[in-house]
Write a protein that holds these residues in place. Structure first.
Motif, PDB file in Angstrom:
ATOM      1  N   TRP A   5       0.819  -1.209   0.000  1.00 32.26           N
ATOM      2  CA  TRP A   5       0.000   0.000   0.000  1.00 32.26           C
ATOM      3  C   TRP A   5       0.859   1.269   0.000  1.00 32.26           C
ATOM      4  O   TRP A   5       0.339   2.365  -0.024  1.00 32.26           O
ATOM      5  CB  TRP A   5      -0.951   0.003   1.197  1.00 32.26           C
ATOM      6  CG  TRP A   5      -0.267  -0.110   2.522  1.00 32.26           C
ATOM      7  CD1 TRP A   5       0.301   0.892   3.260  1.00 32.26           C
ATOM      8  CD2 TRP A   5      -0.079  -1.313   3.281  1.00 32.26           C
ATOM      9  NE1 TRP A   5       0.821   0.402   4.414  1.00 32.26           N
ATOM     10  CE2 TRP A   5       0.593  -0.939   4.470  1.00 32.26           C
ATOM     11  CE3 TRP A   5      -0.428  -2.648   3.072  1.00 32.26           C
ATOM     12  CZ2 TRP A   5       0.927  -1.887   5.438  1.00 32.26           C
ATOM     13  CZ3 TRP A   5      -0.084  -3.558   4.043  1.00 32.26           C
ATOM     14  CH2 TRP A   5       0.585  -3.187   5.206  1.00 32.26           C
ATOM     15  N   GLU A  28     -11.890  11.781   9.619  1.00 34.29           N
ATOM     16  CA  GLU A  28     -10.966  10.658   9.796  1.00 34.29           C
ATOM     17  C   GLU A  28     -10.816   9.864   8.501  1.00 34.29           C
ATOM     18  O   GLU A  28      -9.697   9.490   8.120  1.00 34.29           O
ATOM     19  CB  GLU A  28     -11.480   9.750  10.917  1.00 34.29           C
ATOM     20  CG  GLU A  28     -11.419  10.389  12.298  1.00 34.29           C
ATOM     21  CD  GLU A  28     -12.074   9.516  13.355  1.00 34.29           C
ATOM     22  OE1 GLU A  28     -12.479   8.384  13.021  1.00 34.29           O
ATOM     23  OE2 GLU A  28     -12.179   9.974  14.509  1.00 34.29           O
ATOM     24  N   ARG A  29     -11.930   9.590   7.832  1.00 37.79           N
ATOM     25  CA  ARG A  29     -11.877   8.811   6.586  1.00 37.79           C
ATOM     26  C   ARG A  29     -11.115   9.550   5.500  1.00 37.79           C
ATOM     27  O   ARG A  29     -10.257   8.973   4.808  1.00 37.79           O
ATOM     28  CB  ARG A  29     -13.300   8.502   6.108  1.00 37.79           C
ATOM     29  CG  ARG A  29     -13.357   7.767   4.771  1.00 37.79           C
ATOM     30  CD  ARG A  29     -14.776   7.511   4.336  1.00 37.79           C
ATOM     31  NE  ARG A  29     -15.549   8.723   4.142  1.00 37.79           N
ATOM     32  CZ  ARG A  29     -15.478   9.479   3.048  1.00 37.79           C
ATOM     33  NH1 ARG A  29     -14.659   9.149   2.054  1.00 37.79           N
ATOM     34  NH2 ARG A  29     -16.225  10.564   2.936  1.00 37.79           N
ATOM     35  N   LEU A  31      -8.914  12.131   5.793  1.00 37.49           N
ATOM     36  CA  LEU A  31      -7.496  12.320   6.115  1.00 37.49           C
ATOM     37  C   LEU A  31      -6.697  11.035   5.891  1.00 37.49           C
ATOM     38  O   LEU A  31      -5.571  11.075   5.399  1.00 37.49           O
ATOM     39  CB  LEU A  31      -7.333  12.796   7.559  1.00 37.49           C
ATOM     40  CG  LEU A  31      -7.841  14.204   7.880  1.00 37.49           C
ATOM     41  CD1 LEU A  31      -7.575  14.544   9.338  1.00 37.49           C
ATOM     42  CD2 LEU A  31      -7.185  15.239   6.967  1.00 37.49           C
ATOM     43  N   LYS A  32      -7.291   9.896   6.248  1.00 37.52           N
ATOM     44  CA  LYS A  32      -6.618   8.618   6.004  1.00 37.52           C
ATOM     45  C   LYS A  32      -6.424   8.400   4.510  1.00 37.52           C
ATOM     46  O   LYS A  32      -5.353   7.967   4.058  1.00 37.52           O
ATOM     47  CB  LYS A  32      -7.437   7.475   6.606  1.00 37.52           C
ATOM     48  CG  LYS A  32      -6.808   6.099   6.392  1.00 37.52           C
ATOM     49  CD  LYS A  32      -7.657   5.006   7.037  1.00 37.52           C
ATOM     50  CE  LYS A  32      -7.043   3.638   6.809  1.00 37.52           C
ATOM     51  NZ  LYS A  32      -7.863   2.546   7.431  1.00 37.52           N
ATOM     52  N   ALA A  33      -7.449   8.717   3.721  1.00 37.42           N
ATOM     53  CA  ALA A  33      -7.353   8.551   2.271  1.00 37.42           C
ATOM     54  C   ALA A  33      -6.278   9.475   1.689  1.00 37.42           C
ATOM     55  O   ALA A  33      -5.505   9.065   0.810  1.00 37.42           O
ATOM     56  CB  ALA A  33      -8.702   8.835   1.622  1.00 37.42           C
ATOM     57  N   ARG A  35      -3.636  10.582   3.188  1.00 36.97           N
ATOM     58  CA  ARG A  35      -2.312  10.043   3.544  1.00 36.97           C
ATOM     59  C   ARG A  35      -1.917   8.913   2.591  1.00 36.97           C
ATOM     60  O   ARG A  35      -0.744   8.798   2.197  1.00 36.97           O
ATOM     61  CB  ARG A  35      -2.309   9.538   4.994  1.00 36.97           C
ATOM     62  CG  ARG A  35      -2.286  10.642   6.041  1.00 36.97           C
ATOM     63  CD  ARG A  35      -1.961  10.093   7.416  1.00 36.97           C
ATOM     64  NE  ARG A  35      -2.980   9.155   7.896  1.00 36.97           N
ATOM     65  CZ  ARG A  35      -4.043   9.515   8.602  1.00 36.97           C
ATOM     66  NH1 ARG A  35      -4.241  10.789   8.913  1.00 36.97           N
ATOM     67  NH2 ARG A  35      -4.896   8.606   9.028  1.00 36.97           N
ATOM     68  N   GLN A  36      -2.882   8.087   2.214  1.00 34.48           N
ATOM     69  CA  GLN A  36      -2.590   7.014   1.265  1.00 34.48           C
ATOM     70  C   GLN A  36      -2.205   7.575  -0.097  1.00 34.48           C
ATOM     71  O   GLN A  36      -1.293   7.067  -0.756  1.00 34.48           O
ATOM     72  CB  GLN A  36      -3.806   6.100   1.138  1.00 34.48           C
ATOM     73  CG  GLN A  36      -4.117   5.299   2.395  1.00 34.48           C
ATOM     74  CD  GLN A  36      -5.424   4.532   2.298  1.00 34.48           C
ATOM     75  OE1 GLN A  36      -6.304   4.898   1.512  1.00 34.48           O
ATOM     76  NE2 GLN A  36      -5.571   3.498   3.094  1.00 34.48           N
ATOM     77  N   GLU A  39       1.365   8.774   0.309  1.00 28.70           N
ATOM     78  CA  GLU A  39       2.334   7.688   0.422  1.00 28.70           C
ATOM     79  C   GLU A  39       2.583   7.006  -0.916  1.00 28.70           C
ATOM     80  O   GLU A  39       3.699   6.587  -1.209  1.00 28.70           O
ATOM     81  CB  GLU A  39       1.843   6.663   1.453  1.00 28.70           C
ATOM     82  CG  GLU A  39       1.900   7.171   2.888  1.00 28.70           C
ATOM     83  CD  GLU A  39       1.180   6.251   3.851  1.00 28.70           C
ATOM     84  OE1 GLU A  39       0.564   5.269   3.377  1.00 28.70           O
ATOM     85  OE2 GLU A  39       1.226   6.503   5.068  1.00 28.70           O
ATOM     86  N   GLY A 231     -10.387   5.627   0.305  1.00 29.04           N
ATOM     87  CA  GLY A 231     -11.249   5.992   1.424  1.00 29.04           C
ATOM     88  C   GLY A 231     -12.728   5.880   1.138  1.00 29.04           C
ATOM     89  O   GLY A 231     -13.505   6.772   1.496  1.00 29.04           O
TER      90      GLY A 231
END
Length: 270
Positions: A5, A28-29, A31-33, A35-36, A39, A231
């Motif tokens: 990932w 939260e959803r 921000l996580k997306a 970050r992916q 990355e 996300g």
């Protein structure tokens, strides 16, 4: 060897959706997306926005994350759906370019704070509160009494500060002066066509228009490339039940009136 990932995806057009009121779960959803997307070093992001706005802090955190992503070289294009108002605009102006449908409901730049004065109802049913507080304003917006004049002045100062932050973000994101933004940032809503004339969006079109624009900005093939969604919201059991849309609307309205009571909101509330 990098984890799967975290592999680099220099030819991937990422897509992230912001749908429904902006609150903790959405933040939260998203921000996580994001970050992916960072990355995997995706060169472009298609940000689909369909929201009436929401809480101030959550909107600001998503906005800041988008700016960080752009600083890393990712080209961000926002696509306004049925509605992108208030906090949706705040998030959207973090994008490099904005594409809106001609009939999208947008605007509603401003701040709203509502409390519930239930004093007459409580008096009728014989309920009263005994309050011990450490400071004069500690129970401000308490539901068992009306606001005092001093409390209203204090809250207006809070609202004005939040409004100034909103105006500054729109001005910076859209390349407009704050005076120009204040000229239309009085809470009114616009169609996408009207927003284009005001400089709030860059062009009119659908999500595919935005997809092709994001691909071109990143030097990708706009004709063949299809976005990869990060996300995705989890499907709920209720989504399969009859009348689910009505239930969701009622649930959302109750959330706005109770869970968000007393909070400054960047939210379109018709």
């Amino acid at each position: 060897m990098p984890w799967p990932w975290r592999r680099k995806s220099r030819k991937t057009l990422a897509r992230v959706v912001i749908e429904g009121p902006i609150a903790g779960g959405t933040r939260e959803r998203v921000l996580k997306a994001l970050r992916q997307v960072e990355e995997r070093e995706c060169p472009a992001l298609l940000l689909r926005i369909d929201t009436p706005g929401g809480t101030v802090g959550d909107s600001q955190e998503i906005h800041a994350a988008l700016l960080r992503l752009r600083d890393k070289g990712c080209r961000v294009v926002a696509s306004f759906g049925n509605i992108s108002a208030s906090g949706g605009v705040y998030v959207g102006v973090a994008a490099e370019r904005i594409v809106s449908n001609p009939g999208t409901i947008t605007g509603s730049i401003g701040v709203i704070l509502r409390g519930n004065n239930l004093s007459r109802l409580l008096e009728r049913v014989g309920i009263s509160f005994e309050t011990v507080k450490s400071g004069l304003y500690k129970d401000i917006l308490s539901p068992d009494r009306a606001l005092t004049a001093d409390e209203r002045t204090l809250l207006q100062g809070l609202i004005d500060s939040s409004y100034d932050q909103f105006v500054a973000a729109v001005a910076n994101g859209r390349g407009l002066s704050e005076d120009v933004v204040r000229g239309f940032a009085d809470g009114r809503v616009f169609t996408g066509a009207q927003a284009l004339a005001l400089g709030m969006v860059d062009e009119l079109g659908d999500e595919d228009t935005a997809r092709r624009l994001a691909a071109r900005l990143a030097g990708l093939d706009e004709h063949e490339l299809r976005p990869t969604t990060f996300g995705k919201p989890a499907k709920r059991l209720l989504s399969f039940l009859p009348g689910r849309n009505l239930f969701a609307s009622l649930q959302e309205a109750l959330s706005l009136e109770l869970a968000w009571s007393g909070q400054p909101l960047w939210l379109w509330r018709p």
